[in-house]
Design an enzyme around this catalytic site. Structure first.
Site, PDB file in Angstrom:
ATOM      1  N   HIS A  67      29.532   5.931 -40.176  1.00 56.71           N
ATOM      2  CA  HIS A  67      30.065   5.329 -38.878  1.00 56.71           C
ATOM      3  C   HIS A  67      31.263   5.659 -38.419  1.00 56.71           C
ATOM      4  O   HIS A  67      32.229   5.324 -39.419  1.00 56.71           O
ATOM      5  CB  HIS A  67      29.534   3.964 -38.999  1.00 56.71           C
ATOM      6  CG  HIS A  67      27.958   3.673 -39.168  1.00 56.71           C
ATOM      7  ND1 HIS A  67      27.512   2.863 -39.961  1.00 56.71           N
ATOM      8  CD2 HIS A  67      27.090   4.192 -38.370  1.00 56.71           C
ATOM      9  CE1 HIS A  67      26.330   2.631 -39.782  1.00 56.71           C
ATOM     10  NE2 HIS A  67      25.829   3.604 -38.818  1.00 56.71           N
TER      11      HIS A  67
ATOM     12  N   ASN B 250      23.312   7.058 -39.238  1.00 57.95           N
ATOM     13  CA  ASN B 250      22.193   6.086 -40.296  1.00 57.95           C
ATOM     14  C   ASN B 250      21.056   5.752 -39.631  1.00 57.95           C
ATOM     15  O   ASN B 250      20.203   4.934 -40.288  1.00 57.95           O
ATOM     16  CB  ASN B 250      22.986   4.982 -41.090  1.00 57.95           C
ATOM     17  CG  ASN B 250      22.509   4.715 -42.392  1.00 57.95           C
ATOM     18  OD1 ASN B 250      21.894   5.599 -42.987  1.00 57.95           O
ATOM     19  ND2 ASN B 250      22.465   3.370 -42.626  1.00 57.95           N
TER      20      ASN B 250
ATOM     21  N   GLU C  82      28.946  -1.600 -48.721  1.00 56.37           N
ATOM     22  CA  GLU C  82      29.810  -2.152 -47.754  1.00 56.37           C
ATOM     23  C   GLU C  82      31.027  -2.498 -48.505  1.00 56.37           C
ATOM     24  O   GLU C  82      30.913  -3.523 -49.220  1.00 56.37           O
ATOM     25  CB  GLU C  82      28.979  -3.237 -47.001  1.00 56.37           C
ATOM     26  CG  GLU C  82      27.649  -3.129 -46.343  1.00 56.37           C
ATOM     27  CD  GLU C  82      27.850  -2.403 -45.126  1.00 56.37           C
ATOM     28  OE1 GLU C  82      28.939  -2.250 -44.589  1.00 56.37           O
ATOM     29  OE2 GLU C  82      26.875  -2.092 -44.347  1.00 56.37           O
TER      30      GLU C  82
ATOM     31  N   HIS D 233      30.385   2.147 -46.302  1.00 58.10           N
ATOM     32  CA  HIS D 233      30.519   1.574 -45.048  1.00 58.10           C
ATOM     33  C   HIS D 233      31.447   0.408 -44.905  1.00 58.10           C
ATOM     34  O   HIS D 233      31.907   0.005 -46.163  1.00 58.10           O
ATOM     35  CB  HIS D 233      29.249   1.120 -44.658  1.00 58.10           C
ATOM     36  CG  HIS D 233      28.150   2.116 -44.346  1.00 58.10           C
ATOM     37  ND1 HIS D 233      27.575   2.422 -43.160  1.00 58.10           N
ATOM     38  CD2 HIS D 233      27.466   3.104 -45.103  1.00 58.10           C
ATOM     39  CE1 HIS D 233      26.860   3.191 -43.089  1.00 58.10           C
ATOM     40  NE2 HIS D 233      26.762   3.559 -44.528  1.00 58.10           N
TER      41      HIS D 233
ATOM     42  N   TYR E 144      18.224  -6.945 -43.284  1.00 59.35           N
ATOM     43  CA  TYR E 144      17.719  -6.716 -41.985  1.00 59.35           C
ATOM     44  C   TYR E 144      17.526  -5.414 -42.134  1.00 59.35           C
ATOM     45  O   TYR E 144      17.884  -4.384 -42.517  1.00 59.35           O
ATOM     46  CB  TYR E 144      18.951  -6.942 -40.826  1.00 59.35           C
ATOM     47  CG  TYR E 144      19.926  -5.872 -40.907  1.00 59.35           C
ATOM     48  CD1 TYR E 144      20.211  -4.856 -40.250  1.00 59.35           C
ATOM     49  CD2 TYR E 144      21.063  -6.335 -41.677  1.00 59.35           C
ATOM     50  CE1 TYR E 144      21.428  -3.935 -40.124  1.00 59.35           C
ATOM     51  CE2 TYR E 144      22.300  -5.553 -41.650  1.00 59.35           C
ATOM     52  CZ  TYR E 144      22.414  -4.453 -40.895  1.00 59.35           C
ATOM     53  OH  TYR E 144      23.502  -3.643 -41.100  1.00 59.35           O
TER      54      TYR E 144
ATOM     55  N   ASP F 183      33.279   4.256 -36.777  1.00 56.53           N
ATOM     56  CA  ASP F 183      34.485   3.251 -36.565  1.00 56.53           C
ATOM     57  C   ASP F 183      34.563   2.440 -38.165  1.00 56.53           C
ATOM     58  O   ASP F 183      34.857   1.201 -38.087  1.00 56.53           O
ATOM     59  CB  ASP F 183      33.986   2.243 -35.656  1.00 56.53           C
ATOM     60  CG  ASP F 183      32.648   1.511 -35.887  1.00 56.53           C
ATOM     61  OD1 ASP F 183      31.836   2.062 -36.717  1.00 56.53           O
ATOM     62  OD2 ASP F 183      32.429   0.584 -35.115  1.00 56.53           O
TER      63      ASP F 183
HETATM   64 ZN    ZN Z   1      28.224   1.432 -41.452  1.00 51.36          ZN
END
Ligand code: ZN
Ligand code: NAG
Ligand code: NAG
Ligand code: NAG
Length: 501
Positions: free
Chosen positions: A134, A195, A317, A235, A295, A136
């Site tokens: 990602h 993703n 993460e 991430h 999720y 950002d």
């Molecule tokens: Zn991500």
């Protein structure tokens, strides 16, 4: 009746707007699958919706300005390319760099390979790290350069660095989404969330290769060339180690275990427990989570790796804050360092490893390896027929090797804390006459006999019978010699390590 329907639709509309902006996870691994709102809406509601979007746009601009500030001190794409090339010059003896393709805007997707024999095929497992999926979420790309440099500085000094460089091929893609990084947004230059761009096991949403993003295509063709035993993507926006499955069949949120759930939990925990404080998470017990339990997402890279590339991938993460100030990056690196090293090292330190050969010519066989009770198969490598099966330590497993044309073999093994080696030697099921004997010796004489009988009619046929018997005997002797040869080869090929089956 009509009104009721209308109210329901508009309620849904606002609910979906509010929920998706409030829902915390949207900022991290994924976000809810795009709300599938469609239907005719009254003008009044269209207008208010537009107002909402305009407000959102304004905050987006403020958001962008904020991000530009936050990005101060982070590597630009040009800086990253320079850092990768500088690394390769500094550590040329244990690394090489290569590009797996280009982003939409033409930025090369550089990979660093670290190994004592970079670029050479060896009977060793490969591991990959992917950062900045990602745009950002930039912490991962910074940490991956720290990782590469740490390995270079500590090879032959620190046991983990030496173990990794000598026994594993580590491939590092610091940025999968350089365009998104430059644009300071999640998606790529086409604003596609990478993703969510992989083919999905439950929904036929990304099945058309023509619609696939170049970054996704680059990853998919990379995995056709190199077989990775395990991998992790980095991430930001949360602190947790996430493992398959990422989605459920009915889009509902619950624990959805993949066949290797136990092994994935072991790997995710290895990361979490080696981390500064990931395992202390209040939100995620032990600092780990099943993706669908958190999720559900669809079209993710993690599940695709496990299903189609034989690769055990985690989605990590690594920091609650997507953009910690650049001065904090060395601290975040320290928090994650041991986790990253231990995760890479786990592909050689745990599990069952071995090679598969044929009992005839000792050929390496690209056999399938499976474990009784786990519905998952990995394939041995093409060149060396090596396999690397990650498994939870401290359990008993029945390992099965199968190969078309060969008899399957299986063996039971109690896997301790350390890795085990199990090599297989498989016997062909073919009859010797058809496939193995040299062409010159044809043992079936039926046709020839008919012709010969014509040449030697009458009494002469007895002489002929004798001749046939002598020939058959010669054939038998030859077969024996061939078999003895096989056995001799089998012993030569038989490896030295713990178990040969
Ligand atoms: Zn991500
Ligand atoms: C959205 O709805 C359409 C029409 O009902 C359906 O065909 C499509 O599969 C849905 N997409 C998703 C991602 O659920
Ligand atoms: C982990 O440590 C960081 C930095 O000290 C802190 O900001 C964060 O809240 C901690 N997280 C947990 C789960 O303890
Ligand atoms: C094993 O997994 C495959 C998909 O990889 C699935 O089609 C099959 O039904 C599964 N078999 C069992 C016994 O669960």
């Amino acid at each position: 009746m009509n009104n009721m329907k209308f109210i329901n639709v508009s309620l849904l509309f606002f609910l979906s707007l509010n929920v998706s902006s409030l829902f915390h996870p949207t900022s991290a691994r994924g976000g809810l699958s795009t709300s599938n709102f469609s239907g005719s809406v009254d003008n009044h509601y269209v207008a208010s919706a537009r107002r909402l979007f305009e407000e959102k746009k304004l905050t987006m601009e403020q958001h962008l300005q904020r991000l530009e500030k936050l990005a101060e001190g982070y590597m630009s794409n040009a800086d990253l390319e320079k850092a990768i090339k500088a690394f390769n010059r500094r550590c040329s003896s244990i690394s090489r760099i290569y590009s797996i393709g280009k982003s939409v805007l033409g930025v090369p997707l550089w990979v660093i390979e670290i190994s004592d024999k970079p670029g050479k095929d060896e009977p060793e497992p490969s591991f990959k790290f992917i950062g900045n999926v990602h745009g950002d979420e930039p912490v991962g790309r910074e940490l991956l350069l720290h990782l590469a440099n740490w390995l270079c500085d500590n090879y032959m000094k620190h046991p983990l660095a030496t173990l990794i460089v000598d026994n594993i091929h580590l491939h590092i893609l610091p940025s999968m989404n350089p365009d998104g990084y430059q644009l300071k947004r999640r998606g790529n230059a086409n604003n596609v969330d990478l993703n969510r761009d992989f083919p999905d096991q439950f929904f036929h949403m990304n099945d058309d290769p023509g619609n696939r993003q170049p970054e996704t295509i680059a990853i998919m063709s990379w995995l056709e060339k190199i077989h990775f035993t395990a991998s992790a993507t980095l991430h930001g926006g949360a602190l947790v180690a996430n493992y398959p499955w990422d989605g459920t069949t009915d889009e509902k949120k619950y624990y959805y275990a993949c066949p290797d759930d136990k092994t994935f939990r072991f790997m995710a925990s290895l990361y979490s427990n080696s981390h500064h404080n990931m395992s202390l998470s209040k939100e995620f017990p032990g600092g780990i989570t099943n993706g669908a339990m958190w999720y559900p997402i669809y079209g993710g890279m993690q599940d695709w790796n496990y299903i189609h590339a034989g690769c055990f991938e985690l989605t990590l993460e690594i920091s609650d804050d997507k953009w910690p100030s650049a001065s904090e990056i060395p601290v975040v690196w320290e928090f994650n360092k041991l986790s990253m090293l231990n995760l890479v090292a786990s592909v050689i330190k745990t599990g069952i490893h071995g090679r598969v050969f044929s009992s005839d010519y000792g050929r390496p066989l690209q056999a399938s390896i499976s474990i009784k009770g786990i519905n998952y198969t990995i394939k041995a490598g093409q060149a060396f027929a090596d396999y690397h099966r990650l498994l939870t330590p401290g359990e008993k497993y029945e390992v099965i090797a199968t190969m078309p044309g060969y008899k399957s073999k299986s063996t039971s093994i109690i896997l301790g804390e350390e890795a085990s080696t199990v090599d297989f030697i498989l016997d062909p099921v073919v009859t010797f006459r058809e496939d193995v004997l040299p062409r010159g010796c044809d043992c079936s004489f039926e046709n020839r006999r008919l012709k010969l009988v014509e040449f030697f009619p009458g009494q002469q046929s007895e002489i002929f019978l004798l001749l046939v018997i002598i020939l058959l005997f010669l054939c038998f002797l030859m077969k024996r010699r061939v078999i003895l040869n096989y056995l001799r080869q089998k012993q030569m090929v038989g490896p030295k390590q713990s178990l040969v089956v």
